[in-house]
Each structure stands twice: as C-alpha cells, then as structure tokens.
Write a protein that holds these residues in place. Structure first.
Motif: not given
Length: 329
Positions: A11-12, A38-44, A63-68, A78-87
C-alpha cells in the motif's frame, strides 16, 4: 470479486511524488514475488503523479489506483488498506530505496513462522553526503527468534535506538483488522502510537538484522524540512497529541505496559523533544503561548508522571524552571 488472496499487499501513499516514482517502481519490479498486489493512493497530488501511476499500471500484475482529495499520508494509507486483500500488508514510502530481497525475505520468515509482524533493519542515507549508517546498530539489536510483540517492543525501546516506523515491517492483515488498527488522520509521525499499540497486542514477531531499506533523509522530506516557528508549533501540537495517544494506549493495555518501563520512558523522552522544540521558537510571544498550553493541557504533568527514573526527572526539573521563567516573562 475475486477470491484470490495475494501473499502481500503493498500500500503506497503518493503525494506530489513524480520525481521519485520511476525509481520507486523500479525497486518494486526487482522484488521476486509470485503473487502480490500493488495499491496506489494518490492523495490529491498537484503534479503529474497520477499520470505516472497510470503509465506504470500495466507493468505490474495486479494494480489498484485510488484517488482522493489531499488528506495526508495517514488517510491515504487507510484508504489503501481498506481494499487490500493480501495475507500480509506493507506500507513503504516512495522516496526511499527498497532492496530487491526485502519483501521476499520478510514473506519467507512471516509465512514460515506464522508471524503477526516480520521486521528487518535498514540504513539512514543522507542527501548531504554523510556516510550511511544502520538504523538499528547490531551492537544494540540483533536477530531474534519468535517473540511476543511486547517482548520485542521492550527490547527495541531499551536499545535507545528504536525507530517507530511502518516501512521496515510487513503485517498480517487479519491481525490488523481483528484489532481495528488504522492510522490517525492528520497526525504527522503517526507511526509512533501505531507501532506501539500494534506491538503491544502482537503474539508472534520476529526481527532480522538484515538491511533491506534505505531511509533517504533530504530537505524535501516532510520530516526533515528546515524548521521555522510555524513548523515548530505544528510539531509541538503533533507530539502533544502523540503523548496523549501513548498515555491512552498505556492505560488501555495496562496489564502489559505496567511491566514495561520503556512504555512510560518513551512518553517522557518524546516530551523532552517537545520542550526542546519550544526552546527553538524565535518569537517570545509564541514561545510563551506554547509553554502555557504545555501546562494548561496537562502535557507537563503527563511528561513528569512518566519520567520514572532519576536521570529523566533531573533533566526535566532543570527545564521546569526555565519554562516557568518563560511563562512569567
């Protein structure tokens, strides 16, 4: 939704990181991992970071890309962790260097020993050319067997060289979810209370004295910006909040912390840092306001109560009279 469970979720949080992203992604490409996301969260971001994220998306298998809107690294994590699926889950910073062996090695020991937390060593690397040095000197902290979280926390804090960070570790995701652990929104240095509480409840932790992460200290880093009075005040307020959180954590887990003097010592130690920051303020009026808040908010009492050895109390006693002189000036 897919039922596939990756071994690792990375989570990045990304904010205005375009100058770091190419190198960062190359470090991730070098990791010899079989199944991960890989979960990428662009923080504005205001630069071209989001464009870079999409340019790299197809170069990784999952890869999952999220924006906020910009809300800070805690909310982005937290945003990235909410969608994480990994062990397991990891939270690296984009401006640092990740050795190609880091995540395969941490996963190896985590899976073999069914760990809640696997942690390694790293290096401080300085932009000004100073020689790099290990984050945890081997003379202070050596490779361990399987410990409980409180055992490792006590050992680490007693070394006086422990750094509260998330990026040297991988965490079992179900463990974090079971305890409801999230990062405190809007709080700089949120790794301090996070690391403390996560370790106080962990059952299986292992540390390896192997350096796989270079923590890059440079002027562009939020943690290492040259301070002025505004930054000092912001830092003081952040650490006041951290002290209150640490005290609440100690009370919540009192059956454990009452046997770990270092859990109280770290409150007093971080409190000395607050007092040092107050002393660095140039404006007499602002300095007086911060001293008043220190006493009115009960932070001084909190620091003093948690200073359980003579040396700390002696250091604080000297500073008490200086603080009172500022307040009465």
């Amino acid at each position: 939704m897919s039922s596939f469970v990756p071994q690792l979720s990375i989570v990045v949080a990304v904010y205005n990181g375009e100058k770091f992203l190419s190198k960062f992604f190359s470090y991730l490409q070098a990791q010899k991992l079989q199944n991960w996301e890989l979960i990428l969260v662009d923080d504005g971001s205001k630069d071209n970071s989001l464009k870079f994220l999409y340019e790299w998306k197809d170069k990784f298998p999952d890869v999952t890309i999220l924006t906020q809107e910009n809300q800070g690294v805690s909310v982005a994590r937290n945003t990235g962790f909410n969608v994480a699926r990994g062990k397991y889950v990891a939270f690296p910073d984009i401006d640092d260097v990740i050795d190609a062996k880091m995540y395969p090695r941490l996963l190896e020991i985590a899976l073999a020993d069914d760990l809640d937390i696997a942690t390694c060593n790293g290096n401080y690397v300085y932009a000004d050319g100073r020689p790099s040095r290990p984050i945890f000197p081997s003379s202070r902290l050596q490779t361990t067997g399987i410990l409980t979280g409180p055992q490792w926390l006590e050992m680490a804090l007693n070394s006086k060289k422990f750094l509260h960070v998330t990026w040297l570790n991988i965490y079992r995701r179900e463990y974090l979810l079971a305890h409801g652990y999230y990062f405190e929104p809007g709080l700089h240095h949120q790794d301090i209370p996070w690391t403390t509480e996560v370790l106080l409840t962990a059952k299986r932790v292992k540390y390896i004295d192997e350096r796989y992460y270079d923590y890059f200290i440079h002027s562009g880093s939020v943690s290492h910006t040259t301070p002025n009075d505004t930054i000092h005040v912001r830092t003081i307020h952040n650490y006041m909040k951290i002290l209150e959180m640490l005290d609440a954590i100690n009370q919540k887990h009192k059956e454990v912390t009452q046997n770990i003097d270092a859990c109280y010592w770290q409150i007093a130690k971080e409190g000395l840092g607050i007092i040092h920051s107050i002393g660095s303020i140039q404006s007499i009026e602002v300095k007086k306001q911060m001293v008043k808040e220190l006493f009115d908010r009960g932070i001084w009492s909190l620091i003093w109560q948690n200073a359980k050895d003579f040396r700390l109390r002696w250091r604080l006693g000297r500073r008490y009279f200086k603080l009172k002189r500022i307040l009465n000036s």
